[in-house]
Design an enzyme around this catalytic site. Structure first.
Site, mmCIF file in Angstrom:
data_model
loop_
_atom_site.group_PDB
_atom_site.id
_atom_site.type_symbol
_atom_site.label_atom_id
_atom_site.label_comp_id
_atom_site.label_asym_id
_atom_site.label_seq_id
_atom_site.Cartn_x
_atom_site.Cartn_y
_atom_site.Cartn_z
ATOM 1 C CG ASP A 175 -46.002 -23.036 62.089
ATOM 2 O OD1 ASP A 175 -45.301 -22.577 63.255
ATOM 3 O OD2 ASP A 175 -47.141 -23.244 62.383
ATOM 4 N NE ARG B 67 -52.557 -19.699 59.410
ATOM 5 C CZ ARG B 67 -51.775 -19.904 60.499
ATOM 6 N NH1 ARG B 67 -52.121 -19.365 61.665
ATOM 7 N NH2 ARG B 67 -51.058 -20.937 60.394
#
Length: 565
Positions: A456, A166
């Site tokens: 996150d 990613r």
């Protein structure tokens, strides 16, 4: 040509990766696709502006993508495995190695989400380290020595999880790599580094090369990734020998309306859809930010399983995947292990219930943030499929799950805003310390059983968006102490939470070394408070700039400037 056009900041490891051959490849991608990035970003801005003026995103007119009889190319067996993927920053070598290794019960994850996006640090050094670590992991040569703790990290014997790469999204640029004097697209840069190094190494080993595609907002953006992969296969012939596949992260409101079109536009690279919970909620906030009738309750109580309109969005995701032969992948279990067995028990029960729900909806896999809870999160998928469960025809019909955007039920509380404030301050402190993911207990010191969660950039974005929404609409609390949200209230909560964090840290100081560590942490937390205020203020001004778009020099200036509020 590349020597005069490409400029790279001298960070550790960059010289090894940015060879003349790689720079030629990067230039070819930039020249072919770079201008379109700016056009796609401009389209996003226009769509958001229309929403703020009363015209929200909606479905596209019928097209071959929604009416045609087509299916994605056969999905590789790797991506058909039921179970769990473990997610974390691949730029932090010790965490990456742990993710690739067996958990405490001896089992490895089916897949590894090696992340340079929501849990990455977003500096060039992080992207370089991520690219290097991915290559070393493919060759099983990755290792790390933690000299402070006296620990060695190495990849254990046995079959590794498959890799899901990613990269950073289309909305970001890398200021430390310029082409013709302008920052390069972070999506082009990250994808190019991965394909040129780890991707070619995977192809030479006969492994498929798989990507999560973050923050997509339109089918045109999915088409851009198709063209990026096409251009890469042309330049790197070894990639023609293995499948390259992309899974769309459904983490924006416009994407919800275009899931089918995105798979269609990815064409030969389409593989699946992922239910990205927190970013989707944050995106909804951004699109309804100016609407006083759309103020949400405390985000911590908004559960996908019990919020009907959110449940149906993800059931629709599954239905589209089943209809088109793609893989539906569920959300993240973020609980971290604790020294308290009761905390672990409660966290495990919550994770199990969450993953059982996802499995019953037809999801094949989901994510987990730590190997401690890996088996707990994986078993519901494996066990249900092993029992003979198969989705019903009704579950494969998207029309059974129409999209509607509603305001969830629940209270607006001061404590909910306080938790958001603490999370943001804690998260930005981790960001300043080079970490894109950080374990945070936003209820530290409060009664009850509550594990720390791996937070996150998505949860940081969500917390900031909710605080800003409450300030904009002067939201009144509906439960607990009476209060009206304004900048002064939020600033007080941020200050109180920062002071509480620092008081808890001071209590751990026992010697000169810990005293020096506390002094450094105190500076970061004080700076974090200033940056959090600026981030929130930007959102109240409808400037939804990602934290990842700020350079460290930008953040230093914010920390040195007067308070934003």
């Amino acid at each position: 040509m590349a020597a005069t056009r490409v400029r790279v900041a001298p960070v550790e490891g960059a010289a090894t990766l940015f060879t003349s051959e790689f720079n030629d490849y990067l230039l070819a991608l930039h020249d072919r696709l770079g201008a379109r990035v700016h056009d796609l970003i401009a389209r996003r801005a226009a769509m958001l502006e229309r929403a703020h003026k009363g015209t929200p995103p909606g479905p596209l007119p019928p097209s071959p993508a929604t009416t045609g009889d087509w299916r994605v190319p056969p999905v590789p067996d790797d991506l058909r495995k039921p179970g769990i993927e473990i997610s974390g920053p691949c730029s932090i070598t010790s965490m990456f190695i742990n993710a690739l290794n067996p958990g405490p019960e001896g089992e490895r994850a089916e897949g590894d989400l090696d992340d340079d996006e929501d849990s990455g640090g977003h500096r060039l050094v992080d992207t370089v380290r991520a690219a290097s670590n991915r290559l070393a992991a493919v060759h099983r040569e990755l290792h790390f020595t933690d000299t402070e703790r006296g620990r060695e990290y190495r990849i254990a014997e046995g079959e590794l999880p498959f890799f899901m790469h990613r990269e950073r999204g289309l909305h970001l640029f890398e200021p430390d790599v310029t082409i013709d004097g302008a920052p390069v697209s972070a999506a082009i840069l990250g994808t190019a580094l991965t394909l040129f190094y780890a991707g070619r190494a995977q192809a030479e080993r006969g492994q498929g090369v798989y990507f999560y595609l973050p923050k997509l907002e339109s089918a045109a953006e999915a088409r851009w990734y198709r063209d990026l992969f096409d251009a890469s296969v042309e330049r790197l012939p070894v990639l023609r020998t293995v499948p390259i596949r992309g899974v769309v992260l459904v983490e924006s409101l416009p994407c919800v309306y275009q899931m089918e079109e995105m798979l269609y536009e990815l064409g030969p690279y389409a593989a699946g859809l992922n239910a990205a919970r927190w970013d989707l909620k944050a995106s909804i906030f951004e699109y309804v930010m100016t609407d006083p009738a759309s103020v949400w309750p405390d985000r911590f109580g908004v559960d996908i399983k019990t919020t009907p309109f959110l449940s149906d969005i993800f059931r629709r995701l599954v239905a589209i995947s089943l209809k088109r032969g793609a893989v539906p992948i569920g959300g993240m279990a973020t609980a971290l292990p604790s020294n308290d067995p009761e905390v672990n028990r409660v966290a495990g029960e919550s994770i199990k219930a969450d993953k059982e729900w996802e499995a019953r909806q037809g999801f094949l896999r989901a994510w987990v943030a730590h190997i401690f809870h890996m088996k707990t999160a994986a078993d519901p998928f494996k066990q249900l499929i092993a029992s003979g469960f198969r989705p019903t025809p009704e579950m494969a019909n998207p029309d059974n799950y129409p999209i509607r955007i509603e305001v969830p039920a629940g209270p607006i509380t001061l404590e909910g805003t306080r938790r958001n404030a603490r999370m943001v301050v804690e998260y930005v402190e981790g960001w300043l310390n080079g970490r894109g993911a950080k374990g945070i207990d936003s209820l530290a010191g409060k009664p009850g059983v509550h594990p720390a969660l791996m937070e996150d950039l998505a949860t940081g974005r969500m917390s900031v968006a909710q605080i800003a929404q409450r300030i904009i609409h002067r939201a009144r609390t509906t439960d607990g102490p009476a209060a009206v949200h304004d900048a002064a209230l939020v600033k007080r909560l941020l200050q109180e939470e920062t002071d509480d964090v620092l008081a808890r840290l001071r209590a751990t100081v026992t010697d000169d070394k810990s005293r020096a560590g506390y002094a450094e942490a105190e500076t970061r937390y004080r700076n974090s408070l200033k940056i959090a205020l600026r981030w929130i203020k930007n959102y109240t001004d409808l400037d939804f700039r990602s934290l990842g778009s700020y350079t460290r020099a930008d953040l230093d200036k914010i920390a040195a400037a007067p308070d934003a509020f």
